[in-house]
Design a protein around this motif. Sequence first.
Motif, PDB file in Angstrom:
ATOM      1  N   ARG A  88     -13.836 -10.791   6.554  1.00 54.01           N
ATOM      2  CA  ARG A  88     -12.576 -10.825   5.799  1.00 54.01           C
ATOM      3  C   ARG A  88     -11.825  -9.498   5.934  1.00 54.01           C
ATOM      4  NH1 ARG A  88     -11.824 -14.690   2.022  1.00 54.01           N
ATOM      5  NH2 ARG A  88     -10.888 -13.214   0.588  1.00 54.01           N
ATOM      6  N   ASN A 147       1.012  -9.357  10.656  1.00 51.76           N
ATOM      7  CA  ASN A 147       1.049 -10.805  10.825  1.00 51.76           C
ATOM      8  C   ASN A 147       0.841 -11.220  12.274  1.00 51.76           C
ATOM      9  OD1 ASN A 147       1.593 -11.451   8.036  1.00 51.76           O
ATOM     10  ND2 ASN A 147       3.556 -10.445   8.400  1.00 51.76           N
ATOM     11  N   VAL A 168       5.054 -19.077  12.904  1.00 53.24           N
ATOM     12  CA  VAL A 168       4.575 -17.733  13.238  1.00 53.24           C
ATOM     13  C   VAL A 168       4.894 -17.363  14.684  1.00 53.24           C
ATOM     14  CG1 VAL A 168       2.536 -16.245  13.370  1.00 53.24           C
ATOM     15  CG2 VAL A 168       2.739 -17.916  11.528  1.00 53.24           C
ATOM     16  N   ASN A 204      -9.934  -9.662   9.263  1.00 54.52           N
ATOM     17  CA  ASN A 204      -8.701 -10.452   9.157  1.00 54.52           C
ATOM     18  C   ASN A 204      -7.730  -9.867   8.138  1.00 54.52           C
ATOM     19  OD1 ASN A 204      -7.116 -13.083   8.071  1.00 54.52           O
ATOM     20  ND2 ASN A 204      -7.688 -13.313  10.199  1.00 54.52           N
ATOM     21  N   ARG A 252      -2.861 -10.874  12.872  1.00 56.24           N
ATOM     22  CA  ARG A 252      -3.621 -11.990  12.307  1.00 56.24           C
ATOM     23  C   ARG A 252      -3.498 -13.240  13.159  1.00 56.24           C
ATOM     24  NH1 ARG A 252      -2.036 -11.266   6.004  1.00 56.24           N
ATOM     25  NH2 ARG A 252      -4.018 -10.475   5.233  1.00 56.24           N
ATOM     26  N   SER A 253      -2.327 -13.443  13.763  1.00 55.28           N
ATOM     27  CA  SER A 253      -2.168 -14.642  14.594  1.00 55.28           C
ATOM     28  C   SER A 253      -2.962 -14.537  15.895  1.00 55.28           C
ATOM     29  CB  SER A 253      -0.687 -14.887  14.888  1.00 55.28           C
ATOM     30  OG  SER A 253      -0.217 -13.950  15.832  1.00 55.28           O
ATOM     31  N   ASP A 307      -8.848  -5.396   1.949  1.00 50.11           N
ATOM     32  CA  ASP A 307      -8.529  -4.076   2.468  1.00 50.11           C
ATOM     33  C   ASP A 307      -9.802  -3.247   2.527  1.00 50.11           C
ATOM     34  OD1 ASP A 307      -5.813  -4.489   2.694  1.00 50.11           O
ATOM     35  OD2 ASP A 307      -5.499  -4.097   0.566  1.00 50.11           O
ATOM     36  N   GLN A 330       6.843 -16.931   4.363  1.00 51.69           N
ATOM     37  CA  GLN A 330       6.506 -18.121   5.154  1.00 51.69           C
ATOM     38  C   GLN A 330       5.407 -18.937   4.477  1.00 51.69           C
ATOM     39  OE1 GLN A 330       5.482 -16.132   8.791  1.00 51.69           O
ATOM     40  NE2 GLN A 330       7.529 -16.360   9.690  1.00 51.69           N
ATOM     41  N   LYS A 360       0.825  -1.201   0.000  1.00 47.86           N
ATOM     42  CA  LYS A 360       0.000   0.000   0.000  1.00 47.86           C
ATOM     43  C   LYS A 360       0.859   1.251   0.000  1.00 47.86           C
ATOM     44  CE  LYS A 360      -2.827  -1.982   2.987  1.00 47.86           C
ATOM     45  NZ  LYS A 360      -3.571  -2.030   4.243  1.00 47.86           N
ATOM     46  N   ILE A 406      -5.297  -0.618  10.679  1.00 43.98           N
ATOM     47  CA  ILE A 406      -5.146  -0.159   9.301  1.00 43.98           C
ATOM     48  C   ILE A 406      -4.014   0.848   9.168  1.00 43.98           C
ATOM     49  CG2 ILE A 406      -6.322   1.163   7.487  1.00 43.98           C
ATOM     50  CD1 ILE A 406      -8.820  -0.367   8.185  1.00 43.98           C
ATOM     51  N   TYR A 447      -2.174 -16.953   5.336  1.00 42.49           N
ATOM     52  CA  TYR A 447      -2.161 -15.559   5.803  1.00 42.49           C
ATOM     53  C   TYR A 447      -2.991 -15.406   7.075  1.00 42.49           C
ATOM     54  CZ  TYR A 447      -0.265 -14.194   1.218  1.00 42.49           C
ATOM     55  OH  TYR A 447       0.511 -14.064   0.110  1.00 42.49           O
ATOM     56  N   SER A 448      -4.110 -16.137   7.147  1.00 41.33           N
ATOM     57  CA  SER A 448      -5.046 -15.913   8.253  1.00 41.33           C
ATOM     58  C   SER A 448      -4.475 -16.336   9.598  1.00 41.33           C
ATOM     59  CB  SER A 448      -6.365 -16.641   7.998  1.00 41.33           C
ATOM     60  OG  SER A 448      -6.191 -18.025   8.173  1.00 41.33           O
ATOM     61  N   VAL A 449      -3.463 -17.214   9.613  1.00 44.64           N
ATOM     62  CA  VAL A 449      -2.845 -17.543  10.904  1.00 44.64           C
ATOM     63  C   VAL A 449      -1.621 -16.677  11.161  1.00 44.64           C
ATOM     64  CG1 VAL A 449      -3.688 -19.914  11.043  1.00 44.64           C
ATOM     65  CG2 VAL A 449      -1.500 -19.453   9.920  1.00 44.64           C
ATOM     66  N   GLY A 450      -1.349 -15.727  10.263  1.00 52.58           N
ATOM     67  CA  GLY A 450      -0.275 -14.766  10.513  1.00 52.58           C
ATOM     68  C   GLY A 450       1.022 -15.027   9.772  1.00 52.58           C
ATOM     69  N   MET A 451       1.007 -15.905   8.773  1.00 54.14           N
ATOM     70  CA  MET A 451       2.247 -16.134   8.029  1.00 54.14           C
ATOM     71  C   MET A 451       2.529 -14.963   7.092  1.00 54.14           C
ATOM     72  SD  MET A 451       2.399 -20.119   6.914  1.00 54.14           S
ATOM     73  CE  MET A 451       2.001 -21.448   8.032  1.00 54.14           C
ATOM     74  N   LEU A 501      -7.907  -9.875   5.016  1.00 53.96           N
ATOM     75  CA  LEU A 501      -7.841 -10.571   3.737  1.00 53.96           C
ATOM     76  C   LEU A 501      -8.392  -9.667   2.648  1.00 53.96           C
ATOM     77  CD1 LEU A 501      -8.900 -14.174   4.774  1.00 53.96           C
ATOM     78  CD2 LEU A 501      -6.638 -13.428   4.049  1.00 53.96           C
ATOM     79  N   PHE A 503     -12.538 -21.004   7.974  1.00 53.01           N
ATOM     80  CA  PHE A 503     -13.179 -20.706   6.700  1.00 53.01           C
ATOM     81  C   PHE A 503     -14.297 -21.690   6.353  1.00 53.01           C
ATOM     82  CE2 PHE A 503      -8.895 -19.102   6.524  1.00 53.01           C
ATOM     83  CZ  PHE A 503      -9.003 -17.889   5.870  1.00 53.01           C
ATOM     84  N   GLU A 561      -4.976 -17.950   1.703  1.00 47.57           N
ATOM     85  CA  GLU A 561      -5.765 -17.311   2.757  1.00 47.57           C
ATOM     86  C   GLU A 561      -5.599 -18.048   4.076  1.00 47.57           C
ATOM     87  OE1 GLU A 561      -9.751 -16.778   1.338  1.00 47.57           O
ATOM     88  OE2 GLU A 561      -9.150 -15.051   0.120  1.00 47.57           O
ATOM     89  N   VAL A 564      -7.361 -15.392  14.523  1.00 50.35           N
ATOM     90  CA  VAL A 564      -7.352 -16.326  13.393  1.00 50.35           C
ATOM     91  C   VAL A 564      -8.761 -16.626  12.883  1.00 50.35           C
ATOM     92  CG1 VAL A 564      -5.193 -17.393  14.072  1.00 50.35           C
ATOM     93  CG2 VAL A 564      -7.347 -18.359  14.853  1.00 50.35           C
ATOM     94  N   MET A 565      -8.779 -17.155  11.687  1.00 47.05           N
ATOM     95  CA  MET A 565     -10.056 -17.322  10.998  1.00 47.05           C
ATOM     96  C   MET A 565     -10.299 -18.795  10.673  1.00 47.05           C
ATOM     97  SD  MET A 565     -11.408 -14.755   8.297  1.00 47.05           S
ATOM     98  CE  MET A 565     -12.558 -15.034   6.996  1.00 47.05           C
ATOM     99  N   MET A 624      -3.121 -21.718  17.883  1.00 43.86           N
ATOM    100  CA  MET A 624      -2.431 -20.430  17.898  1.00 43.86           C
ATOM    101  C   MET A 624      -2.720 -19.664  19.193  1.00 43.86           C
ATOM    102  SD  MET A 624      -0.903 -20.514  14.996  1.00 43.86           S
ATOM    103  CE  MET A 624      -0.271 -18.859  14.767  1.00 43.86           C
TER     104      MET A 624
END
Lengths: 258, 244
Positions: free
Chosen positions: B48, B76, B108, B51, B79-80, B55, A146, A53, B69, A138-142, B53, B86, A135, B83-84, B156
């Motif tokens: 989303r 990261n 992570v 998380n 996000r940890s 913007d 990674q 960004k 933001i 990424y969603s667990v923070g990688m 995923l 799906f 996804e 967690v999501m 996590m």
Amino acid sequence: MTFIENVINIITKYHTLLLDGLGYTMLIALTGTIFGLIIGLLTGIIKTIPMSKSPILKFLQKLVNFIIACYVEIFRGTPMMVQSMVIFWGYAFMNDGNTLPLIPAGIFIVSINTGAYMTEIVRGGIISVDKGQFEGAYSVGMTHWQAMTNVIIPQVMRNILPSISNEFVINIKDTSVLNVIGVMELYYMANKIQTMTWNIFETYLIICVMYFIMTFTITRILRVFEKKLAGSDTYTICGSQSDPNAEIRVKKEKEEFR
Amino acid sequence: MENVITLKNLKKSFSGREILKGIDLEIKKNEVVSVIGSSGSGKSTMLRCINLLEDATSGDILFHDKSVIEGHIDINEYRSRIVMVFQQFNLFNNMTVLDNCVRPQTVVLDRSKDEAREIAMKYLRKVGMAEYINARPAQLSGGMKQRVAIARALSMNPEVILFDEPTSALDPEMVGEVLDVMRELASEGLTMIVVTHEMAFARDVSDRVIFIDEGVICEEGDPKEFFENPKTERAKAFLSRFLN
């Protein structure tokens, strides 16, 4: 002298040259493919980094992507024989006539050429991996790196293995163009033998057979390897699907019919 | 109590079409919030966005009162913490069940292999998947995959788990096993945001129900009250469609 005698003569007299050539051809093709793959993996990973960004990083990303695109287009769009001459003599031109050592030069040329093709192969492989895998990672923070090294690339490798084998086989054949800069691979050796014996047809026929044996056995070996890697979730459907009376059964790899 | 996640006037557009039209939401610690609404209302998009995923086009997301933001928090790491889970599970296809739960921890969170394994086993046992640790995702049923995905999320040790329609891709007979696990988590005080079409779950398990329609929060409140006496016309129409 007859044809057969000529062939036997060449083999008995010059087999060390032929085997040396074969060895160098394999060495250059194999290392060139491996380095090419490494180049392809790195460029593939860089090209798929999500756009940043921040404007400065975004500009840098675009610049790097542009450079990679130029590299791919130039090396895919020109003959490797010409690339060999330009790189080899270009180096000599810029270094007061000192030339690169031949075998490393050969490996460098094949690697950088293969890397251009591998970039596209890897990119295609990365795109073909389900978006959910990214996804999930990424969603667990990688981070991108990674996610790539732990989740995506292992799946990409499995998918692109047939293409890698293909590149390797192409490289075995295409190293022959390196004779223009004097790399002592198989074609160069044949050229040398031919000037000494004047049995032009016989000499090239021998290396023709040698090339074929190399590519054929390598192809078979890699196919076995591919099957092994594809592992347990490969299924073969047994029975004709167009025959209404046929019983369609699904055979799992390494498993008997149920 | 402290807000874990706060959304401030969150907006999101996809190629000019506004999906989220300004969402304000506060999620408190230990709260179980169900998000319901018809398809295309923006509820998954909201999750989303939380998380990252997607913007957000504008607005802000706060995690413990710090903006996510504006880059005050490492993305990261954030996000940890949230967690999501799906709809399509998104288990790592190249790893075994155990590795799916171990690898994110070692990569992570820098946990040692032994520690990560112990934690993973604890949660795999909890979701009833401890016998399948060497299986690959492709060999599991949908319900099993989702339970592994929940174990991966729990491994996590996050502060919040975001559930994005966790039972929508499952065969009807597998929905129960996943909801049972989620029910247990809710009773243990885990903070959860659950986007769902399971009205019974929303009514019985959650502390608060949020009804999203056309990109805005149309109604929110106590689940019993929402399901028995919806205030807005749109919520009434939605519920009558669902209950019949």
